[in-house]
Design a protein around this motif. Structure first.
Motif: not given
Length: 405
Positions: A54, A57, A60, A65, A102, A389, A392, A394
Motif C-alpha cells: 500500500n 503504491r 508511486d 515507488g 508488490d 490503492r 488516481q 499523479t
C-alpha cells in the motif's frame, strides 16, 4: 508579483516520513512548502521500516515507488518461528506479490528520508526550528493559520501537523481528547552488519515477547524486539544486556546479532496508541497525519505506511487554489475510518503478543501453524490493508508551473 509569491503556502511541522511525504506531494501539486523540524538535522533514529504494497503504491504517486522497490531483498521463504527455531508458518515472497501486487520492502529510515527530502526545493526544510500553532486558521472567513517560530510568525494557507506521537498540535486542535495510552509493551530496534551465515527473514513469537530479523539491501540487518514491561522501565545496566537476558537463548541468528550489537546502538521505546479516534484529522486550516493523528501499535507494521498514505491523500484533496475547508473535510472523511480500523486491528494483534500463559501461547501457535496449509492464509491478515490503492492522481514536478503559466 511573481508566480512563486502567488502560490499558496503550506507549512509542515515535522520532517518524519509522513511529513516529508506530504511536503513532496503538496509541492508537486503546486503548493509552496516549508517544512519545520525542531531537530538539528533530518537524520532519523537508526532503525528500519518495512514498506508494504500500500505504501509503495502511494509513493508511486510522487515518482518514488520504483526507487524503493529496487531495494527489495526478500526473494524466498520467510515466516514465523518459535524461540526454539520451529517454523510455525512460512510465507512465500511471490505469494505476497501475487496477492497484493508488490513485495514488502525493508529499508533503513534514513534511506527513505533522504529520498523524500531530495524531491523538495532547496531551502524548503528548516531544521533546528521549533514551531507552535498559534492559530489554526479559518477557511470560511479567509483567516490564515499562524505558526510561531523563534524567528517570528509564519502565516500559512495550510498547516500540516506531522510532529509525531507526542504531537504539540494535536492537543491544540483537540484539547479534550484523551492522550495516547500505553499499549502494555516496549520495543527495541537495532541496525547492524549482517551475520556471516545467511538466514531467512523471520518473526519469532515467544511468551509475552517477539523478535524480528530482516535483511536490508545494503548488507545490513534490521532487527526488532518487543516484550511486555511496565511503562517507563529501563534496563538496570544497558539495553543490549536486557535484550541478551530476554532473547539470548533464542534460535539463530538472534545470538549472533546480539553479539554484534554495541550497547549504544539499541533503541528502546515504550509503545503508545490511540484507540479512541479523533473526531476529525483537521480543524480550521490545519491537518494532522501519521502518529500525530492515529498512533498505533507496530504489530502490523503499518505506522509509517499509513503516514505515507495520509500525505498522499491529503495532497490529493487539496488543490493549491481550491477550497481548503472542503479538501480537509474530504481528507478526514477518508482517513479517519481507514486508520481507526488499522489502529484497532494492531491493538488486537498486540494483545496476542502479550500472552504469557502456556495454554494461551499454545493456542496461538496452533492458529499460526494453520498457515502451513498455504501462505495465503497468513497473508489474509493484510487484506483490506496492503491491497489499498491511492487516489488516481499523479503529480508532475512541472504541474504547478503549468497551472501558474
Amino acid at each position: 508579483m511573481d508566480n512563486r509569491t502567488a502560490m499558496p503556502l503550506a507549512v509542515v511541522v515535522g520532517s518524519g516520513i509522513g511529513g516529508l511525504t506530504a511536503a513532496v506531494a503538496l509541492h508537486r501539486r503546486g503548493w509552496r512548502v516549508t517544512v519545520l523540524e525542531r531537530a538539528a538535522s533530518l537524520q532519523p533514529v537508526g532503525a528500519g521500516i518495512g514498506l508494504a504494497p500500500n505504501a509503495l503504491r502511494a509513493l508511486d504517486v510522487i515518482g518514488l515507488g520504483d526507487e524503493i522497490r529496487a531495494l527489495a531483498t526478500w526473494q524466498g521463504d520467510g515466516g514465523m518461528r518459535t524461540p526454539g527455531g520451529r517454523w510455525l508458518s512460512r510465507t512465500d515472497a511471490q505469494a505476497a506479490v501475487a496477492r497484493f501486487g508488490d513485495p514488502l520492502v525493508p529499508v533503513h529510515r534514513a534511506t527513505l528520508i533522504d529520498a523524500l527530502a531530495s524531491r523538495l526545493p532547496d531551502g524548503a526544510v528548516r531544521t533546528a526550528t521549533r514551531a507552535t500553532l498559534t492559530d489554526p486558521g479559518c477557511p470560511a472567513t479567509g483567516r490564515r493559520a499562524v505558526v510561531t517560530t523563534p524567528d517570528g510568525d509564519i502565516e500559512a494557507d495550510l498547516v500540516v501537523g506531522a510532529d509525531g506521537i507526542n504531537s504539540a498540535l494535536r492537543p491544540t486542535l483537540f484539547p479534550a481528547h484523551p492522550r495516547p495510552a500505553y499499549a502494555g509493551f516496549t520495543t527495541w530496534r537495532v541496525v547492524i552488519p549482517a551475520p556471516d551465515r545467511p538466514f531467512a527473514p523471520h518473526e519469532t513469537w515467544g511468551r509475552g515477547a517477539l523478535w524480528g530479523t530482516q535483511p536490508l539491501k545494503d548488507g545490513r540487518v534490521y532487527a526488532y524486539a518487543a516484550a511486555g514491561a511496565p511503562a517507563g522501565a529501563h534496563a538496570p545496566d544497558d539495553e543490549r544486556a536486557e535484550l541478551t537476558r530476554r532473547f539470548g537463548t533464542w534460535h539463530d541468528p538472534i545470538p549472533a546479532i546480539l553479539a554484534a550489537v554495541a550497547p549504544d546502538q539499541v533503541l528502546r521505546h515504550d509503545v503508545h496508541h490511540l484507540t479512541t479516534p479523533l473526531p476529525a484529522f483537521h480543524r480550521g486550516r490545519t491537518a494532522l497525519l501519521g502518529d500525530a493523528a492515529h498512533p498505533m501499535a507496530p504489530t502490523l507494521g503499518q505506522g509509517g505506511n499509513q503516514a505515507i498514505e495520509d500525505g498522499i491523500v491529503l495532497a490529493h484533496h487539496l488543490s493549491p487554489h481550491g477550497d481548503v475547508g472542503a479538501g480537509l473535510a474530504a481528507y478526514s472523511a477518508v482517513r479517519v475510518p481507514r486508520t481507526t480500523g488499522i489502529v484497532r486491528k494492531s491493538a488486537r494483534v498486540a494483545r496476542l503478543l502479550t500472552l504469557t500463559s502456556a495454554p494461551a501461547v499454545a493456542l496461538r501457535e496452533t492458529v499460526m501453524t494453520l498457515s502451513r496449509f498455504g501462505p495465503g492464509l497468513a497473508l489474509r491478515t493484510f487484506d483490506g490493508i496492503a491491497d489499498w490503492r491511492p487516489p488516481q492522481h499523479t503529480y508532475s514536478d512541472r504541474a504547478h508551473q503549468r497551472d501558474d503559466a
